[in-house]
Write a protein that holds these residues in place. Sequence first.
Motif, PDB file in Angstrom:
ATOM      1  N   SER A  33       0.833  -1.206   0.000  1.00  0.00           N
ATOM      2  CA  SER A  33       0.000   0.000   0.000  1.00  0.00           C
ATOM      3  C   SER A  33       0.866   1.255   0.000  1.00  0.00           C
ATOM      4  CB  SER A  33      -0.927  -0.005   1.222  1.00  0.00           C
ATOM      5  OG  SER A  33      -0.178  -0.092   2.414  1.00  0.00           O
ATOM      6  N   MET A  34       0.214   2.370  -0.333  1.00  0.00           N
ATOM      7  CA  MET A  34       0.851   3.685  -0.262  1.00  0.00           C
ATOM      8  C   MET A  34      -0.243   4.729  -0.106  1.00  0.00           C
ATOM      9  SD  MET A  34       2.117   4.535  -4.116  1.00  0.00           S
ATOM     10  CE  MET A  34       0.961   4.980  -5.400  1.00  0.00           C
ATOM     11  N   THR A  35       0.145   5.875   0.410  1.00  0.00           N
ATOM     12  CA  THR A  35      -0.772   6.998   0.530  1.00  0.00           C
ATOM     13  C   THR A  35      -0.467   7.972  -0.605  1.00  0.00           C
ATOM     14  OG1 THR A  35      -0.911   6.735   2.918  1.00  0.00           O
ATOM     15  CG2 THR A  35      -1.530   8.888   2.023  1.00  0.00           C
ATOM     16  N   ILE A  36      -1.519   8.417  -1.299  1.00  0.00           N
ATOM     17  CA  ILE A  36      -1.360   9.353  -2.406  1.00  0.00           C
ATOM     18  C   ILE A  36      -1.004  10.723  -1.835  1.00  0.00           C
ATOM     19  CG2 ILE A  36      -2.482  10.470  -4.382  1.00  0.00           C
ATOM     20  CD1 ILE A  36      -2.049   7.433  -4.723  1.00  0.00           C
ATOM     21  N   ASP A  88      -5.700   9.514  -0.376  1.00  0.00           N
ATOM     22  CA  ASP A  88      -6.183   8.124  -0.409  1.00  0.00           C
ATOM     23  C   ASP A  88      -5.072   7.166   0.016  1.00  0.00           C
ATOM     24  OD1 ASP A  88      -8.712   8.733  -1.353  1.00  0.00           O
ATOM     25  OD2 ASP A  88      -8.362   7.971  -3.393  1.00  0.00           O
ATOM     26  N   THR A  89      -5.453   6.131   0.747  1.00  0.00           N
ATOM     27  CA  THR A  89      -4.567   4.993   0.981  1.00  0.00           C
ATOM     28  C   THR A  89      -4.941   3.955  -0.057  1.00  0.00           C
ATOM     29  OG1 THR A  89      -4.413   5.456   3.339  1.00  0.00           O
ATOM     30  CG2 THR A  89      -3.838   3.215   2.617  1.00  0.00           C
ATOM     31  N   VAL A  90      -3.994   3.629  -0.902  1.00  0.00           N
ATOM     32  CA  VAL A  90      -4.230   2.749  -2.028  1.00  0.00           C
ATOM     33  C   VAL A  90      -3.520   1.424  -1.775  1.00  0.00           C
ATOM     34  CG1 VAL A  90      -4.031   2.540  -4.533  1.00  0.00           C
ATOM     35  CG2 VAL A  90      -4.331   4.781  -3.504  1.00  0.00           C
ATOM     36  N   THR A  91      -4.238   0.325  -1.962  1.00  0.00           N
ATOM     37  CA  THR A  91      -3.698  -1.005  -1.703  1.00  0.00           C
ATOM     38  C   THR A  91      -3.762  -1.845  -2.968  1.00  0.00           C
ATOM     39  OG1 THR A  91      -4.428  -0.892   0.591  1.00  0.00           O
ATOM     40  CG2 THR A  91      -3.945  -3.083  -0.277  1.00  0.00           C
ATOM     41  N   ALA A  92      -2.672  -2.544  -3.246  1.00  0.00           N
ATOM     42  CA  ALA A  92      -2.621  -3.447  -4.392  1.00  0.00           C
ATOM     43  C   ALA A  92      -2.354  -4.860  -3.908  1.00  0.00           C
ATOM     44  CB  ALA A  92      -1.521  -3.020  -5.361  1.00  0.00           C
ATOM     45  N   THR A  93      -3.039  -5.807  -4.530  1.00  0.00           N
ATOM     46  CA  THR A  93      -2.782  -7.218  -4.276  1.00  0.00           C
ATOM     47  C   THR A  93      -2.396  -7.885  -5.591  1.00  0.00           C
ATOM     48  OG1 THR A  93      -5.116  -7.776  -4.610  1.00  0.00           O
ATOM     49  CG2 THR A  93      -4.404  -7.378  -2.336  1.00  0.00           C
ATOM     50  N   ALA A  94      -1.564  -8.891  -5.493  1.00  0.00           N
ATOM     51  CA  ALA A  94      -1.199  -9.704  -6.656  1.00  0.00           C
ATOM     52  C   ALA A  94      -1.466 -11.153  -6.303  1.00  0.00           C
ATOM     53  CB  ALA A  94       0.270  -9.521  -7.018  1.00  0.00           C
ATOM     54  N   LEU A 105       1.637 -16.135 -14.682  1.00  0.00           N
ATOM     55  CA  LEU A 105       0.610 -15.135 -14.949  1.00  0.00           C
ATOM     56  C   LEU A 105       0.037 -14.664 -13.622  1.00  0.00           C
ATOM     57  CD1 LEU A 105      -1.137 -13.629 -17.055  1.00  0.00           C
ATOM     58  CD2 LEU A 105      -2.753 -15.534 -16.894  1.00  0.00           C
ATOM     59  N   TYR A 106      -0.042 -13.342 -13.445  1.00  0.00           N
ATOM     60  CA  TYR A 106      -0.489 -12.743 -12.187  1.00  0.00           C
ATOM     61  C   TYR A 106      -1.587 -11.731 -12.446  1.00  0.00           C
ATOM     62  CZ  TYR A 106       3.476 -15.096 -10.307  1.00  0.00           C
ATOM     63  OH  TYR A 106       4.345 -16.094  -9.939  1.00  0.00           O
ATOM     64  N   ARG A 107      -2.503 -11.628 -11.461  1.00  0.00           N
ATOM     65  CA  ARG A 107      -3.605 -10.665 -11.520  1.00  0.00           C
ATOM     66  C   ARG A 107      -3.409  -9.686 -10.379  1.00  0.00           C
ATOM     67  NH1 ARG A 107      -7.845  -8.920 -14.774  1.00  0.00           N
ATOM     68  NH2 ARG A 107      -9.650  -8.498 -13.520  1.00  0.00           N
ATOM     69  N   MET A 108      -3.374  -8.391 -10.710  1.00  0.00           N
ATOM     70  CA  MET A 108      -3.234  -7.347  -9.708  1.00  0.00           C
ATOM     71  C   MET A 108      -4.526  -6.544  -9.612  1.00  0.00           C
ATOM     72  SD  MET A 108      -0.219  -8.240 -11.129  1.00  0.00           S
ATOM     73  CE  MET A 108       0.137  -7.215 -12.529  1.00  0.00           C
ATOM     74  N   ILE A 109      -4.913  -6.236  -8.383  1.00  0.00           N
ATOM     75  CA  ILE A 109      -6.114  -5.446  -8.091  1.00  0.00           C
ATOM     76  C   ILE A 109      -5.673  -4.270  -7.221  1.00  0.00           C
ATOM     77  CG2 ILE A 109      -8.385  -5.437  -6.983  1.00  0.00           C
ATOM     78  CD1 ILE A 109      -8.320  -7.362  -9.324  1.00  0.00           C
ATOM     79  N   VAL A 110      -6.098  -3.066  -7.590  1.00  0.00           N
ATOM     80  CA  VAL A 110      -5.767  -1.857  -6.819  1.00  0.00           C
ATOM     81  C   VAL A 110      -7.069  -1.223  -6.347  1.00  0.00           C
ATOM     82  CG1 VAL A 110      -4.561   0.353  -6.816  1.00  0.00           C
ATOM     83  CG2 VAL A 110      -3.728  -1.509  -8.287  1.00  0.00           C
ATOM     84  N   LYS A 111      -7.167  -1.003  -5.026  1.00  0.00           N
ATOM     85  CA  LYS A 111      -8.360  -0.394  -4.433  1.00  0.00           C
ATOM     86  C   LYS A 111      -7.955   0.731  -3.493  1.00  0.00           C
ATOM     87  CE  LYS A 111     -11.243  -4.535  -4.581  1.00  0.00           C
ATOM     88  NZ  LYS A 111     -12.080  -5.450  -3.797  1.00  0.00           N
ATOM     89  N   ASN A 112      -8.914   1.635  -3.238  1.00  0.00           N
ATOM     90  CA  ASN A 112      -8.668   2.687  -2.251  1.00  0.00           C
ATOM     91  C   ASN A 112      -9.163   2.219  -0.882  1.00  0.00           C
ATOM     92  OD1 ASN A 112     -11.471   3.086  -2.216  1.00  0.00           O
ATOM     93  ND2 ASN A 112     -11.384   4.964  -3.433  1.00  0.00           N
ATOM     94  N   GLN A 113      -9.064   3.109   0.102  1.00  0.00           N
ATOM     95  CA  GLN A 113      -9.423   2.763   1.478  1.00  0.00           C
ATOM     96  C   GLN A 113     -10.914   2.480   1.657  1.00  0.00           C
ATOM     97  OE1 GLN A 113      -8.443   5.747   0.432  1.00  0.00           O
ATOM     98  NE2 GLN A 113      -9.660   7.366   1.390  1.00  0.00           N
TER      99      GLN A 113
END
Length: 133
Positions: A33-36, A88-94, A105-113
């Motif tokens: 995660s990271m904060t924008i 925003d705190t943004v989180t990515a999962t793989a 092959l990987y799937r990444m999803i990025v969501k906000n808080q």
Amino acid sequence: MKEAVLDRVNADPYAKFLGISVDHVGEGEAKASMTITENHMNFHGAANGGAIFSLADVVFAIASNSYGQTAVGINVNMNYMRAGMLGDTVTATATEESKNPKLGLYRMIVKNQHGELLATADGMVYRKKEQFA
């Protein structure tokens, strides 16, 4: 192997510069995660797509290298659904979708808080013979 991957990510100057923190590492999976901040913004007043991509790329790299075998990205397709905003705190999962001795092959999803979907990505890696852990 988890420690070897974390050591590499924690030494990554670009991830540090962006303020990315690693929240989870497992075999074939990762979360960060990271904060924008102002430094992530574009001229439209939203998070730059490159910042969002970079966060997704970090979890992609972690998940694909989580076995201790060197994996290098050969393709990523990114889909932007919603803008990230200042603060925003943004989180990515793989998540690993497919793995064989040469490709992954990987799937990444990025969501906000708020759990709102900002972006999705699919990435493929080539697995080299080298082990680093």
